[in-house]
Structure formats: C-alpha cells, structure tokens
Design an enzyme around this catalytic site. Structure first.
Site, PDB file in Angstrom:
ATOM      1  N   LYS A 189      -3.906  -8.226  11.307  1.00 50.99           N
ATOM      2  CA  LYS A 189      -5.244  -8.802  11.092  1.00 50.99           C
ATOM      3  C   LYS A 189      -5.200  -9.695   9.858  1.00 50.99           C
ATOM      4  O   LYS A 189      -5.143  -9.240   8.727  1.00 50.99           O
ATOM      5  CB  LYS A 189      -6.327  -7.745  10.896  1.00 50.99           C
ATOM      6  N   GLU A 265      -0.518  -2.775  -1.251  1.00 49.41           N
ATOM      7  CA  GLU A 265      -0.117  -3.779  -2.253  1.00 49.41           C
ATOM      8  C   GLU A 265      -1.409  -4.404  -2.754  1.00 49.41           C
ATOM      9  O   GLU A 265      -2.055  -5.154  -2.024  1.00 49.41           O
ATOM     10  CB  GLU A 265       0.738  -4.889  -1.607  1.00 49.41           C
ATOM     11  N   CYS A 300      -1.480 -12.380  -6.801  1.00 47.16           N
ATOM     12  CA  CYS A 300      -1.600 -11.003  -7.291  1.00 47.16           C
ATOM     13  C   CYS A 300      -0.782 -10.818  -8.558  1.00 47.16           C
ATOM     14  O   CYS A 300      -1.124 -10.024  -9.418  1.00 47.16           O
ATOM     15  CB  CYS A 300      -1.147 -10.047  -6.212  1.00 47.16           C
ATOM     16  N   GLU A 395      -9.391  -8.562 -12.569  1.00 49.21           N
ATOM     17  CA  GLU A 395      -8.582  -9.548 -11.849  1.00 49.21           C
ATOM     18  C   GLU A 395      -9.515 -10.681 -11.419  1.00 49.21           C
ATOM     19  O   GLU A 395     -10.430 -10.466 -10.628  1.00 49.21           O
ATOM     20  CB  GLU A 395      -7.934  -8.926 -10.617  1.00 49.21           C
TER      21      GLU A 395
HETATM   22  P1  NAD Z   1      -9.522  -8.478   0.326  1.00 46.07           P
HETATM   23  O1  NAD Z   1      -9.139  -7.101  -0.095  1.00 46.07           O
HETATM   24  O2  NAD Z   1     -10.940  -8.873   0.230  1.00 46.07           O
HETATM   25  O3  NAD Z   1      -9.102  -8.720   1.842  1.00 46.07           O
HETATM   26  C1  NAD Z   1      -7.820  -8.480   2.313  1.00 46.07           C
HETATM   27  C2  NAD Z   1      -7.883  -8.131   3.787  1.00 46.07           C
HETATM   28  O4  NAD Z   1      -8.654  -6.947   3.944  1.00 46.07           O
HETATM   29  C3  NAD Z   1      -8.540  -9.200   4.648  1.00 46.07           C
HETATM   30  O5  NAD Z   1      -7.841  -9.282   5.878  1.00 46.07           O
HETATM   31  C4  NAD Z   1      -9.930  -8.655   4.859  1.00 46.07           C
HETATM   32  O6  NAD Z   1     -10.522  -9.094   6.063  1.00 46.07           O
HETATM   33  C5  NAD Z   1      -9.687  -7.168   4.900  1.00 46.07           C
HETATM   34  N1  NAD Z   1     -10.863  -6.374   4.526  1.00 46.07           N
HETATM   35  C6  NAD Z   1     -11.870  -6.743   3.684  1.00 46.07           C
HETATM   36  N2  NAD Z   1     -12.792  -5.758   3.610  1.00 46.07           N
HETATM   37  C7  NAD Z   1     -12.368  -4.764   4.415  1.00 46.07           C
HETATM   38  C8  NAD Z   1     -12.889  -3.471   4.765  1.00 46.07           C
HETATM   39  N3  NAD Z   1     -14.036  -3.013   4.252  1.00 46.07           N
HETATM   40  N4  NAD Z   1     -12.159  -2.702   5.612  1.00 46.07           N
HETATM   41  C9  NAD Z   1     -10.999  -3.153   6.121  1.00 46.07           C
HETATM   42  N5  NAD Z   1     -10.467  -4.352   5.854  1.00 46.07           N
HETATM   43  C10 NAD Z   1     -11.134  -5.148   5.007  1.00 46.07           C
HETATM   44  O7  NAD Z   1      -8.570  -9.454  -0.494  1.00 46.07           O
HETATM   45  P2  NAD Z   1      -8.501 -11.040  -0.466  1.00 46.07           P
HETATM   46  O8  NAD Z   1      -9.694 -11.585  -1.178  1.00 46.07           O
HETATM   47  O9  NAD Z   1      -8.214 -11.526   0.919  1.00 46.07           O
HETATM   48  O10 NAD Z   1      -7.176 -11.266  -1.334  1.00 46.07           O
HETATM   49  C11 NAD Z   1      -7.179 -11.179  -2.710  1.00 46.07           C
HETATM   50  C12 NAD Z   1      -6.654  -9.823  -3.171  1.00 46.07           C
HETATM   51  O11 NAD Z   1      -5.372  -9.563  -2.605  1.00 46.07           O
HETATM   52  C13 NAD Z   1      -6.438  -9.793  -4.679  1.00 46.07           C
HETATM   53  O12 NAD Z   1      -6.925  -8.590  -5.206  1.00 46.07           O
HETATM   54  C14 NAD Z   1      -4.924  -9.878  -4.811  1.00 46.07           C
HETATM   55  O13 NAD Z   1      -4.406  -9.354  -5.996  1.00 46.07           O
HETATM   56  C15 NAD Z   1      -4.476  -9.118  -3.620  1.00 46.07           C
HETATM   57  N6  NAD Z   1      -3.077  -9.458  -3.298  1.00 46.07           N
HETATM   58  C16 NAD Z   1      -2.096  -8.529  -3.577  1.00 46.07           C
HETATM   59  C17 NAD Z   1      -0.763  -8.827  -3.310  1.00 46.07           C
HETATM   60  C18 NAD Z   1       0.322  -7.827  -3.598  1.00 46.07           C
HETATM   61  O14 NAD Z   1       1.395  -7.964  -3.017  1.00 46.07           O
HETATM   62  N7  NAD Z   1       0.130  -6.831  -4.447  1.00 46.07           N
HETATM   63  C19 NAD Z   1      -0.429 -10.058  -2.759  1.00 46.07           C
HETATM   64  C20 NAD Z   1      -1.436 -10.977  -2.493  1.00 46.07           C
HETATM   65  C21 NAD Z   1      -2.769 -10.660  -2.762  1.00 46.07           C
END
Ligand code: NAD
Length: 491
Positions: A189, A265, A300, A395
């Site tokens: 997804k 992650e 991240c 963050e």
């Molecule tokens: P997000 O957590 O908002 O969304 C990530 C994914 O989760 C998306 O596919 C989203 O649709 C889904 N999602 C959102 N709400 C949900 C819910 N209630 N239930 C299930 N799924 C849900 O993150 P984002 O804004 O897309 O990305 C930014 C974040 O990702 C930052 O915090 C960043 O640090 C993190 N990130 C971490 C890494 C790593 O490897 N540690 C790498 C890249 C990004």
C-alpha cells in the site's frame, strides 16, 4: 544527470498516461472509490487512482494468500525466484526515465535525483536480493550421534508493506525485494501521494513473469486501506515505514487481530556533531547543508540538529547559511534544480508552523523561512536553538535546520541523545578515539563518521527507540520475512 533535457521532461509530463486503480492478482482493477493524485509541482491533478475499501483490500490479501498457499512462488527453487527478480530489475532499469518522472511529479523531488538516486537504489536493491535468494544455507546443528536436527528458514507467508511518499519506490523495494526473495507474497500500500510509481512497478513485476498474486498493490487512505491491512487476519507480517504515530496504530491493529508481526521504520531527529578537530570543517558544513536540504528535508535520516562546538560555530554556520541561500529551488523537472516543492500544501503549512514555532520559542532565523509560491519553501536555518524548543525536538520533515552549540564532548553526546528518536547520527572529528567513543555512546541505528547518508545494500538500516525496530537492507532484512523451523529426526 539523466541526459534528458528540461523541455523533453516537460513534454513527457504533458503526455503522461499513468496506470490507475489497483493491481490485484496480476491485473489492473477498480475497487472502492477514487482519489485524486495532485502534483506539488503545479497543483495539477495527475490522475484519479483507487481508494480501496475493506472489500478491495480483502481481494488483494486473498490473491496474495492463494499465491502463497497454492501457487508456484514459495515452491520454486530460490534460484528461479532470483531469476524472476532479476528480470524485474532489468525492466525497472529499462523504464527508469518513466518511473523517475512519475516519482518527481507525484511527490516533487528533482527528476535528476529520482533518476540518479532513487531509481538506482531500487534497481540495486532488487538485484541484490535476487542474487542473495540462493546464497544462504540452512543449519544442521551438532546434536549428537542419535539424532539429526535441521533448522530451516521458511517464508513467513503474506507480507503487507505500507510505505510513505518520500522515497516511494526505494521504501517499497527495501520491503518487497527481501520478502519476495524469501518466497513470501505481498500486498503493497503506497502513500496516498505516490500511487502512480507503485502501480508502474507492479506492472513491470507482472511483465517480468512474477505469477499473479505474488505482488499486489492497493491504493487508498491510510485510515481505511492501511488499517484494513493492519487488522487483516490473512496478513502474516506487516512491514511499515512512516511516522511514529502511525507505527503505534499498527502495533494496536496487530494486537487486536491476529498478532501478526509488525516491523517499524519510523521517524528521526538526527544529530550531526561537529567537533573542532573535524578533518575538514568546510566539508562538514557543506555536508550538513546538503543533508538537511536533500529531498527538501523529507528524509527520515535528515541531520536536522546540527550540534557544533562553540569555538567553530561561527565559521561552520556562515558556510551552512551560504549553501542554504545558494540553493536552486524550483521546478523538479528542470535538471538544474537542487530542491523541488514539498509534497503538498498541507505539508508546507505544517512545516511553516514550525518556522513560526522557531520564532516564538526564541530561535534566530538565519536563512529562508518563507514559502515563495505554491508548495515551494526556501531552505531554512535557525541558530540559537535550545534543546527544549519544538524545532529541536519534533521531526519537521522539511528543509529546516536547528543549530545548537556545545562546549565539550560530554555535552555533545548528552544533547545528541536527548531525543525520543534513534535513527541516525554523525560525528566529525580527526581523533579516532573520539570517533569511536562518540559512536558507541550514541543511541542510533546508524552512526556516520566524517560523512553522512553513506552506505550500500550490504549494511542494515533501521532505528532504535521511537525510530522503530527491525532492519531493512542487508541479509538481516531476510530475518523479518522468514520463520525458523526445527525438524528433529531420531536416528
Ligand atoms: P505516514 O505515517 O503519515 O504514512 C505512511 C503510510 O502509512 C502511508 O501509506 C499512509 O497511507 C499510511 N497510514 C497513514 N495513517 C494510517 C493509519 N491510521 N493506519 C494505517 N496506515 C496509515 O508518513 P508519511 O507522511 O507518508 O511519511 C513521513 C514519515 O515517514 C516521517 O515520519 C518519516 O521519518 C518516516 N520515514 C521513515 C523512514 C525510515 O526508514 N525510518 C523512511 C522514510 C520515511
């Protein structure tokens, strides 16, 4: 560089004809409603894609389940699986321009970086796990003369991968490649912001001959489609990259459903420590600036806290500010652009709220801080930041650097570890002992010495503390997608 001129990227963007819907059981399909995909480049609606409801997610999981329980994929030789993944990697390389364009348009990173960094990483990752597929052996422990014990690794089943938009294909590949190489089947997804590149990836997997149901893509909102995967009894492993907040949800979904394994992650607030004896202070400053502004700070691992020794702070800061002011911010399709727009207007507003918080909490703005137009934001630097300020703790996930000063090594380590996160960190010093001491003392999954963001597929990547657990990349990632089985034979 891509070799494709600006004008040509623009005309390809005009002719864009992306896949839409979902990709389930080897074919494109509708299901649920639709969601617009808006480009942060210019606000244009690129396409309408699927917005999966629970029934559509069920179909995708059922297809992955069938492919795992009855299909050829987990049963074929690891070498044959590896060969299929290599064909997939070749097709991704063939279509690298198109995939880079899709990534650039949907989430705003410069097309040159999408092509040169993201797509290169994706092809490399698929090839690495394809080649690893048949390079590991099982164990036969020394159990004595009257028994033979075998410890075999088995694919864990159906893997759901829920990923963010900032490196949409890399994050997907880091999960899919080891899971599929291990013999699992998958449902991906993508984030709402970046579904088009993921659909293309799925089409290429089908073209490469991955059997139907081995890789499915469902699009939709996190709270509906992501949640349905998290709660689904047919999913054995949930591999998530995204925010710490949503990571918590997945642990709850698993606890309330089938206790599926959840790998997380999550976010970061990484410290970048510059000691006065850094071998090259200019390089440290340049890398600090590059690190926080790369990918518009939507990283991240972004080195969002620059901890610099007071004796060299003035010199380092002056150079960081000059780099910030000199950045070419603009159209991501222009090969000369160094920083494109943020992913959305909503995210831009969130980042600007942190700029306001920086002012309100008493930090001093040294560069940027303004949004010239649309989703574009100037690279931003605050100094005189203290540890309790919001811009030092949260963050931001944008091009905003917080600079803090310290007087001795102990204070630097204390400041560096004064965070809920533990994803990455760096230290700049010419003193070998200081480098080792500091890297041991830092609570972070990766510590860089005299560099930042370096590494390759052979080293694990992941976080400590609220940055999550489990590792992507390297052979260690295979642990997440395999179970150990003991077979004990009395002789
Ligand atoms: P997000 O957590 O908002 O969304 C990530 C994914 O989760 C998306 O596919 C989203 O649709 C889904 N999602 C959102 N709400 C949900 C819910 N209630 N239930 C299930 N799924 C849900 O993150 P984002 O804004 O897309 O990305 C930014 C974040 O990702 C930052 O915090 C960043 O640090 C993190 N990130 C971490 C890494 C790593 O490897 N540690 C790498 C890249 C990004």
């Amino acid at each position: 560089m891509t070799g494709v001129p600006y004008q040509e990227w623009r005309s390809r963007a005009e002719r864009l004809d992306p896949h839409t819907g979902h990709h389930i059981d080897g074919a494109f399909t509708d299901g649920g409603g639709t969601l617009p995909v808006v480009s942060p480049r210019d606000g244009r609606v690129l396409a309408e894609v699927g917005d999966a409801d629970a029934a559509t997610v069920d179909r995708a999981v059922a297809a992955a389940r069938r492919a795992f329980d009855e299909g050829p994929w987990p049963r074929m030789s690891p070498a044959d699986r590896g060969a299929a993944l290599l064909r997939w990697a070749d097709l991704v390389e063939r279509d690298r321009d198109t995939l880079a364009l899709l990534v650039s348009l949907e989430m705003g990173k410069p097309v040159a970086e999408a092509h040169g960094i993201e797509l290169r990483a994706v092809v490399g990752c698929l090839r690495w796990y394809a080649e690893a597929a048949d390079k590991q052996a099982d164990e036969a422990p020394r159990t004595g003369p009257d028994a033979l014990a075998l410890v075999t690794r088995e694919p864990v089943g159906v893997v759901a991968a829920v990923v963010p938009w900032n490196f949409p294909l890399t994050m997907a590949a880091w999960k899919l490649a080891p899971a599929l190489a291990a013999g699992c089947t998958a449902v991906l997804k993508p984030a709402e912001e970046s579904p088009l590149s993921a659909l293309r990836l799925a089409a290429l997997a089908a073209e490469a001959g991955l059997p139907p149901g081995v890789l499915n893509v469902v699009n939709g909102r996190g709270g509906v489609a992501g949640r349905a995967l998290g709660e689904h009894p047919g999913v054995d492993v949930l591999a998530f990259t995204g925010s710490t907040e949503v990571g918590r949800h997945f642990l709850r979904y698993a606890a309330d459903s089938n206790l599926k394994r959840v790998w997380l992650e999550l976010g970061g607030k990484s410290p970048n420590i510059v000691l006065p004896d850094a071998p090259d202070l200019d390089a440290a400053a340049d890398t600090a600036a590059w690190g926080i502004f790369f990918n518009a700070g939507e990283m991240c691992t972004a080195p969002s806290r620059l901890l610099v020794h007071r004796s060299v702070a003035g010199r380092v800061l002056e150079r960081v500010v000059a780099r910030a002011e000199g950045m070419r911010v603009g159209d991501p399709l222009d090969p000369a652009t160094e920083m494109g727009p943020l992913v959305s207007a909503r995210h831009r507003d969130r980042v600007l709220a942190y700029v306001d918080a920086g002012h309100a909490d008493g930090a001093r703005l040294r560069a940027g801080g303004s949004a010239p137009e649309g989703c574009y934001l100037r690279p931003t630097v605050f100094d005189r930041v203290t540890p309790a300020m919001r811009i030092a703790r949260d963050e931001i996930f944008g091009p905003v650097l917080a600079v803090l000063e310290f007087d001795d090594l102990d204070e630097a380590v204390r400041l560096a570890n004064d965070t809920d996160y533990g994803l990455a960190a760096a230290v700049w010093t010419a003193d070998l002992s200081a480098a080792h001491r500091v890297s041991r003392a830092l609570r972070a999954g990766t510590v860089w010495v005299n560099c930042y963001e370096e590494g390759d597929m052979s080293v694990p990547f992941g976080g400590m503390k609220r940055s999550g657990h489990g590792r992507d990349k390297s052979l260690h990632a295979l642990d997440k997608y395999t179970d150990l089985k003991t077979t004990w034979i009395r002789l």
